[in-house]
Scaffold this motif. Structure first.
Motif, short mmCIF file in Angstrom:
data_model
loop_
_atom_site.label_atom_id
_atom_site.label_comp_id
_atom_site.label_asym_id
_atom_site.label_seq_id
_atom_site.Cartn_x
_atom_site.Cartn_y
_atom_site.Cartn_z
N LYS A 267 0.80 -1.23 0.00
CA LYS A 267 0.00 0.00 0.00
C LYS A 267 0.83 1.28 0.00
O LYS A 267 0.30 2.37 0.13
N MET A 304 -6.90 -4.15 -5.04
CA MET A 304 -6.02 -3.74 -3.95
C MET A 304 -6.63 -4.34 -2.69
O MET A 304 -7.73 -3.93 -2.28
N ASP A 309 -6.44 2.44 0.29
CA ASP A 309 -6.60 3.74 -0.37
C ASP A 309 -8.08 3.88 -0.73
O ASP A 309 -8.59 3.19 -1.62
N TYR A 312 -9.18 4.40 -4.44
CA TYR A 312 -8.62 3.45 -5.40
C TYR A 312 -9.39 3.46 -6.73
O TYR A 312 -8.79 3.48 -7.81
#
Ligand code: BMA
Length: 373
Positions: A267, A304, A309, A312
């Protein structure tokens, strides 16, 4: 005179209907005996691709983050209000005659979910993490470099492997709509083979063996088992360039859809940067190749894990994918298992990235199930 006019009108109508049909079924898949619905799906993908990019999610209807088997439920629907346009399923363990797959989805349920998706106008794709036939362990048992060789014609496991393929064929041939017609499916088999973590990987077999395995599988399913409701998708792990992408490509005669798999590993800013570069490079590879070879480009798998995040979808994925013409982007599964609490790739209701996913799916170029009905 009136008759002449009527005749001209009829001829024009006939001609334009024919033209329309030709225009709709311009592209033929690798199976020249593919069912009408399968040819229809292939051509529909070309048409949809001109308009936007479909959102896909693995195992979307079977379970989600902290729930399992609740009719009609979907983490994506909970977060956005609609089902994904494409739903991915996993066939691992169908080959050994199991009742449920390696992630505990019953094949009977899977067939029902596929029918529901089809009735809703959605699209189904299937991956297959089949066991290692030599050791009886999972697809990830890749300690040997000879499994593929034993499966190929004249190999010691060839006959046994055909029995495994019979079961795969049986699954596809049991996918019928309410009128008894076969439901078309995109079969993304022997994927991520440029990596070395499956028994069909790059260190586990030679390019020639991999190609032979692919061709043998297509020919057996199509020509021996009469499975005519499949489109075949080739999806290596991310590669550096077209030559690497095609090193194990079995040929245009054996592939309908060209994709790749790529994930954010970690990340940190560097991890995200690496992902952006890999995605951009691989999007270019598959879209360039698809344009040359008249294939459908897709992102076979991405995501992800845990979505640390929260931007994303709109911040990373959207700007990357909208530079290219692809049919879909499939995000990996939201594990239901208690020992995998962080293994999810789509936000669920209340997750910090849920609003971002909703905003992403509401953009005109991004297609959910409602948009493709
Ligand atoms: C992997 C993980 C595993 C799963 C497998 C097959 O990426 O999600 O937990 O068993 O895919 O679906």
């Amino acid at each position: 005179m009136r008759h002449l006019l009527l005749f001209t009108l009829l001829v024009t109508m006939l001609f334009s209907c024919k033209q329309k049909e030709e225009a709709t079924n311009k592209f033929l898949p690798v199976d020249k005996n593919a069912t009408k619905e399968t040819v229809g799906l292939y051509n529909r993908l070309f048409q949809l691709m001109d308009k936007g990019i479909m959102v896909g999610h693995q195992d979307d209807l079977a379970y989600g983050h902290s729930w399992y088997k609740e009719d009609g439920r979907s983490d994506v629907k909970d977060a956005t209000g609609d089902y994904p346009a494409v739903i991915g399923w996993e066939l691992g363990h169908v080959e050994i005659g199991a009742e449920f797959n390696l992630d505990s989805v019953y094949f009977q349920d899977m067939k029902r979910y596929i029918r529901e998706t089809y009735d809703r106008g959605g699209i189904t794709t299937a991956s297959w993490h089949g066991n290692n036939i030599v050791t009886g362990n999972t697809a990830w048992d890749c300690a040997q470099d000879s499994v593929v060789r034993t499966i190929l014609p004249n190999g010691v496991n060839h006959e046994k492997y055909l029995v495994w393929l019979d079961r795969v064929a049986g699954f596809f041939l049991d996918l019928k709509d309410k009128d008894g017609n076969l439901i078309p499916v995109v079969f993304r088999m022997y994927h991520e083979h440029t990596g070395a973590w499956f028994w069909w990987g790059s260190k586990q077999c030679t390019p020639a063996e991999y190609k032979q395995l692919w061709k043998m599988t297509v020919e057996y399913l199509r020509d021996k088992k009469n499975v005519h409701n499949l489109l075949y998708a080739y999806s290596p792990s991310e590669t550096e360039n077209e030559a690497a992408y095609l090193e194990r490509y079995p040929g245009d005669e054996y592939v309908d859809i060209v994709g790749y798999d790529s994930y954010v590993n970690g990340k940190s800013a560097e991890d995200i940067q690496r992902y952006k570069e890999a995605m951009d490079r691989n999007l270019k590879i598959v879209t360039d190749y698809a344009a040359k070879a008249n294939k459908i480009p897709v992102i076979g798998e991405t995501g992800m894990e845990s979505l640390p995040d929260s931007t994303y979808f709109t911040g990373i994925v959207y700007p990357l994918i909208t530079q290219y013409k692809i049919a879909w982007v499939l995000f990996w599964r939201n594990a239901w298992e208690a020992d995998k609490p962080n293994h999810y790739y789509m936000p669920f209701e209340g997750h910090s990235a849920a609003n971002d996913l909703k905003e992403f799916t509401e953009r005109p170029q991004i297609f959910m199930n409602e948009c493709i009905k």
